[in-house]
Design a protein around this motif. Structure first.
Motif, PDB file in Angstrom:
ATOM      1  N   ALA A   1       0.835  -1.211   0.000  1.00  0.00           N
ATOM      2  CA  ALA A   1       0.000   0.000   0.000  1.00  0.00           C
ATOM      3  C   ALA A   1       0.863   1.251   0.000  1.00  0.00           C
ATOM      4  CB  ALA A   1      -0.938  -0.005   1.203  1.00  0.00           C
ATOM      5  N   CYS A   2       1.909   1.266   0.826  1.00  0.00           N
ATOM      6  CA  CYS A   2       2.818   2.430   0.865  1.00  0.00           C
ATOM      7  C   CYS A   2       3.445   2.669  -0.503  1.00  0.00           C
ATOM      8  CB  CYS A   2       3.921   2.219   1.898  1.00  0.00           C
ATOM      9  SG  CYS A   2       3.374   2.327   3.607  1.00  0.00           S
ATOM     10  N   LEU A   3       3.911   1.597  -1.106  1.00  0.00           N
ATOM     11  CA  LEU A   3       4.578   1.707  -2.398  1.00  0.00           C
ATOM     12  C   LEU A   3       3.604   2.135  -3.504  1.00  0.00           C
ATOM     13  CD1 LEU A   3       7.143   1.198  -4.106  1.00  0.00           C
ATOM     14  CD2 LEU A   3       6.298  -1.121  -4.445  1.00  0.00           C
ATOM     15  N   GLU A   4       2.492   1.427  -3.614  1.00  0.00           N
ATOM     16  CA  GLU A   4       1.545   1.678  -4.707  1.00  0.00           C
ATOM     17  C   GLU A   4       0.859   3.034  -4.598  1.00  0.00           C
ATOM     18  OE1 GLU A   4       0.952  -0.040  -7.419  1.00  0.00           O
ATOM     19  OE2 GLU A   4       1.969  -1.918  -6.994  1.00  0.00           O
TER      20      GLU A   4
ATOM     21  N   GLU B   1      -2.278  10.355  -6.988  1.00  0.00           N
ATOM     22  CA  GLU B   1      -3.538  10.820  -7.562  1.00  0.00           C
ATOM     23  C   GLU B   1      -4.587   9.715  -7.516  1.00  0.00           C
ATOM     24  OE1 GLU B   1      -5.304  12.337 -11.869  1.00  0.00           O
ATOM     25  OE2 GLU B   1      -3.146  12.402 -11.524  1.00  0.00           O
ATOM     26  N   LEU B   2      -4.188   8.485  -7.832  1.00  0.00           N
ATOM     27  CA  LEU B   2      -5.119   7.358  -7.835  1.00  0.00           C
ATOM     28  C   LEU B   2      -5.688   7.103  -6.445  1.00  0.00           C
ATOM     29  CD1 LEU B   2      -6.383   5.039  -9.489  1.00  0.00           C
ATOM     30  CD2 LEU B   2      -4.360   3.680  -8.920  1.00  0.00           C
ATOM     31  N   SER B   3      -4.855   7.170  -5.433  1.00  0.00           N
ATOM     32  CA  SER B   3      -5.362   6.927  -4.077  1.00  0.00           C
ATOM     33  C   SER B   3      -6.238   8.070  -3.588  1.00  0.00           C
ATOM     34  CB  SER B   3      -4.217   6.662  -3.103  1.00  0.00           C
ATOM     35  OG  SER B   3      -3.366   7.763  -3.001  1.00  0.00           O
ATOM     36  N   LYS B   4      -5.896   9.293  -3.950  1.00  0.00           N
ATOM     37  CA  LYS B   4      -6.691  10.441  -3.497  1.00  0.00           C
ATOM     38  C   LYS B   4      -8.034  10.540  -4.222  1.00  0.00           C
ATOM     39  CE  LYS B   4      -3.080  13.469  -1.790  1.00  0.00           C
ATOM     40  NZ  LYS B   4      -2.436  14.762  -1.909  1.00  0.00           N
ATOM     41  N   LYS B   5      -8.047  10.310  -5.512  1.00  0.00           N
ATOM     42  CA  LYS B   5      -9.274  10.481  -6.294  1.00  0.00           C
ATOM     43  C   LYS B   5     -10.152   9.234  -6.319  1.00  0.00           C
ATOM     44  CE  LYS B   5      -7.671  14.155  -9.306  1.00  0.00           C
ATOM     45  NZ  LYS B   5      -7.446  14.591 -10.688  1.00  0.00           N
TER      46      LYS B   5
ATOM     47  N   GLY C   1      -3.347   0.109  -6.708  1.00  0.00           N
ATOM     48  CA  GLY C   1      -3.179   0.180  -8.160  1.00  0.00           C
ATOM     49  C   GLY C   1      -3.868  -0.948  -8.904  1.00  0.00           C
ATOM     50  N   ILE C   2      -4.981  -1.430  -8.360  1.00  0.00           N
ATOM     51  CA  ILE C   2      -5.685  -2.542  -9.003  1.00  0.00           C
ATOM     52  C   ILE C   2      -6.494  -2.006 -10.183  1.00  0.00           C
ATOM     53  CG2 ILE C   2      -7.355  -4.413  -8.717  1.00  0.00           C
ATOM     54  CD1 ILE C   2      -6.561  -4.540  -5.783  1.00  0.00           C
ATOM     55  N   LYS C   3      -6.249  -2.615 -11.345  1.00  0.00           N
ATOM     56  CA  LYS C   3      -6.931  -2.202 -12.572  1.00  0.00           C
ATOM     57  C   LYS C   3      -8.283  -2.895 -12.667  1.00  0.00           C
ATOM     58  CE  LYS C   3      -2.649  -1.075 -14.852  1.00  0.00           C
ATOM     59  NZ  LYS C   3      -1.675  -1.383 -15.879  1.00  0.00           N
TER      60      LYS C   3
ATOM     61  N   THR D   1     -14.253   4.058  -0.108  1.00  0.00           N
ATOM     62  CA  THR D   1     -13.404   4.297   1.061  1.00  0.00           C
ATOM     63  C   THR D   1     -12.064   3.595   0.873  1.00  0.00           C
ATOM     64  OG1 THR D   1     -14.149   2.318   2.239  1.00  0.00           O
ATOM     65  CG2 THR D   1     -15.424   4.353   2.593  1.00  0.00           C
ATOM     66  N   VAL D   2     -11.089   3.995   1.647  1.00  0.00           N
ATOM     67  CA  VAL D   2      -9.788   3.325   1.650  1.00  0.00           C
ATOM     68  C   VAL D   2      -9.969   1.888   2.138  1.00  0.00           C
ATOM     69  CG1 VAL D   2      -7.482   3.324   2.677  1.00  0.00           C
ATOM     70  CG2 VAL D   2      -8.539   5.485   2.002  1.00  0.00           C
TER      71      VAL D   2
END
Length: 128
Positions: A56-59, A66-70, A76-78, A104-105
């Motif tokens: 999680a830290c790395l991805e 941007e992906l985690s915030k938005k 990074g799961i597609k 949510t996270v």
């Protein structure tokens, strides 16, 4: 400084940079914030919380990407063809790729666990 406008612009730029830096989570803050989810998922699946947190830290760049915030996507799961949930599009290996979007996270962490547990590609890891 003789020109007040120049002074204002320089001050604005410096304080803007400072406030942006303060909004960025450090690795320690990220782990402190989300470790409880990783521990709960460890109890549910057997995947060590340390492995989940490291990925999680790395991805997610410690939750700053941007992906985690938005999209609350911290791994990074597609999308892939079987994804039925919400989607967001970001540049990765190719431009405008489809990524899973979560409310949510916590949903991101749960889906990450499910993704690893249910995917044949990763089954050998559970035998180690």
């Amino acid at each position: 400084m003789k020109n007040p406008l120049v002074f204002f612009i320089i001050t604005f730029c410096l304080t803007s940079q400072f406030s942006l830096a303060q909004n960025k989570l450090s690795r320690r803050e990220y782990i402190e914030t989300f470790k409880w989810i990783a521990v709960r998922e460890m109890h549910r699946s057997g995947i060590p919380a340390s492995i989940t947190m490291a990925q999680a830290c790395l991805e997610s760049d410690n939750g700053n990407s941007e992906l985690s915030k938005k999209s609350n996507n911290h791994f990074g799961i597609k999308c892939k063809s079987d994804w039925k949930g919400e989607r967001s599009y970001h540049d990765d290996d190719h431009s405008n790729e489809c990524f899973r979007k979560y409310n949510t996270v916590e949903e991101s962490y749960v889906d990450h666990t499910d993704f690893l547990v249910k995917n044949q590609r990763y089954q050998y890891l559970f035998k180690i």
